[in-house]
Scaffold this active site. Structure first.
Site, PDB file in Angstrom:
ATOM      1  N   GLY A  34       0.803  -1.210   0.000  1.00 22.08           N
ATOM      2  CA  GLY A  34       0.000   0.000   0.000  1.00 22.08           C
ATOM      3  C   GLY A  34       0.834   1.256   0.000  1.00 22.08           C
ATOM      4  O   GLY A  34       0.470   2.258   0.621  1.00 22.08           O
ATOM      5  N   CYS A  35       1.925   1.256  -0.710  1.00 23.78           N
ATOM      6  CA  CYS A  35       2.917   2.333  -0.687  1.00 23.78           C
ATOM      7  C   CYS A  35       2.944   3.034  -2.050  1.00 23.78           C
ATOM      8  O   CYS A  35       2.605   2.439  -3.072  1.00 23.78           O
ATOM      9  CB  CYS A  35       4.279   1.695  -0.383  1.00 23.78           C
TER      10      CYS A  35
END
Length: 179
Positions: A34-35
């Site tokens: 989720g970066c």
């Protein structure tokens, strides 16, 4: 001590000796799903497809230490990567790369190659993020964020460290040199 003296844990919980990778060129990466750097999975897979048959391996270690950007269990993370980015290289069990619970492998990697500095357009943003977390970030070897990459030669020597801001395509030439 050599990189081949360490053991790592696969996502199914089995231990693997790093000595199983002797003679291979390795790219060891701490990752997150989720970066802002998560799209690097695409470039990592391209490198893997291009060089795997020549003795290149990517060792992917999910890490949730930076902004809680690797939530979920190991299998969920693996499913996300294979479905969204079509990764074929295997992932290991989620780890910590800094602090009291860091894995021995990453402690070793950081001791071999310290922080190299941020580059590119995202470099200024990452400098601000790192400085907020640690005003002395430039002078310690800690991993600063997700997608820090260590390139290891066929003899187990840590040759280079690439920070999060370095796209996998920028590493292609370095990998080719070691093969």
């Amino acid at each position: 001590m050599s990189i081949y003296d360490f053991k790592v844990t696969k996502r199914d919980g089995t231990e693997v000796s790093m000595s199983e990778f002797k003679g291979k060129v390795l790219l060891i990466v701490n990752t997150a799903t989720g970066c802002g750097f998560t799209p690097q999975y695409k470039g990592l897979e391209e490198l893997y497809q291009k060089y795997h048959e020549k003795g290149f391996e990517i060792l992917d270690f999910p890490c949730d230490q930076f902004g809680h950007q690797a939530p979920g269990e190991d299998e969920e993370i693996h499913e996300f990567c294979t479905m969204k980015y079509h990764t074929t290289f295997d992932q290991f069990k989620k780890i910590e790369v800094n602090g009291q619970n860091q894995t021995e492998l990453f402690a070793f990697l950081k001791a071999q190659k310290g922080f190299e500095g941020f580059t590119g357009l995202k470099g200024a943003v990452m400098k601000a993020v790192a400085a907020k977390m640690d005003p002395d970030y430039k002078n310690n070897p800690d991993i600063k964020w997700n997608f820090t990459k260590f390139l290891v030669d066929r003899d187990g020597n840590v040759k280079e460290r690439f920070e999060s801001t370095v796209e996998p395509a920028k590493i292609d030439e370095k990998v080719a040199e070691l093969l």
